[in-house]
Design an enzyme around this catalytic site. Structure first.
Site, short mmCIF file in Angstrom:
data_model
loop_
_atom_site.label_atom_id
_atom_site.label_comp_id
_atom_site.label_asym_id
_atom_site.label_seq_id
_atom_site.Cartn_x
_atom_site.Cartn_y
_atom_site.Cartn_z
N ASP A 1 101.29 0.68 24.11
CA ASP A 1 100.57 1.19 22.95
C ASP A 1 99.21 0.51 22.90
OD1 ASP A 1 102.67 2.83 22.06
OD2 ASP A 1 103.59 1.18 20.95
N ASP B 1 102.52 9.30 21.62
CA ASP B 1 102.98 9.25 20.23
C ASP B 1 102.22 10.25 19.38
OD1 ASP B 1 104.64 7.14 20.98
OD2 ASP B 1 103.22 5.61 20.30
#
Length: 170
Positions: free
Chosen positions: A122, A146
């Site tokens: 991330d 995401d």
């Protein structure tokens, strides 16, 4: 061969997987002192983070070695279900097909990370400064996959609200 209209959205899946892998490779190639990198001061930073858990780092501190394989198996099952929904659906609207393809691309991108690194990379950190409470300051760190999953889910929900249903015979 004629490709069904709803399968023509598969280019979106490939685009998401490519963009997700490219951005994660770029993040992984940066030296550690590059992070955090401010894009918009006090609102948006690029960071380097690994999430071994699921959404919002839920279950990220699980110490079970079988947990990684459980997440990989669950991800594969979800990808198979989404692919089946996409292939089996007749009369799919563009909104529904695009939503499924975004879900498929996002899930595939994160699965690739789980297989190669044991965790999802991330890197997008957003600070929500206008909220009066500090629950999501900063917002949980996320990535392209995401974002695709979130947008895909929103498109499917919108499709369910606005899809015209055939009238029943009286």
């Amino acid at each position: 061969m004629i490709i069904p209209r709803h399968l023509r959205w598969l280019w979106l899946t490939l685009g998401i997987v490519f963009l997700d892998r490219a951005t994660k490779a770029w993040i992984e190639s940066r030296p550690p002192d590059y992070f955090p990198h401010t894009v918009i001061a006090n609102y948006f930073d690029i960071v380097s983070s690994r999430n071994p858990g699921i959404a919002f780092s839920f279950l990220a501190d699980s110490s079970s070695p079988a947990y990684k394989w459980l997440l990989i198996a669950a991800s594969m099952l979800i990808i198979a279900l989404i692919a089946w929904l996409l292939a089996a659906t007749r009369n799919a609207t563009a909104l529904y097909a695009a939503g499924l393809c975004l879900l498929l691309g996002g899930a595939t991108g994160n699965l690739t990370d789980r297989i190669t690194h044991g965790a999802v990379t991330d890197f997008l950190e957003v600070w929500i400064r206008f909220l009066p409470w500090r629950i999501f300051n900063p917002w949980p760190v996320f990535n392209v996959a995401d974002s695709a999953i979130t947008i895909g889910a929103i498109l499917i929900i919108l499709d369910s609200f606005f899809r015209p249903y055939p009238k029943r015979a009286a």
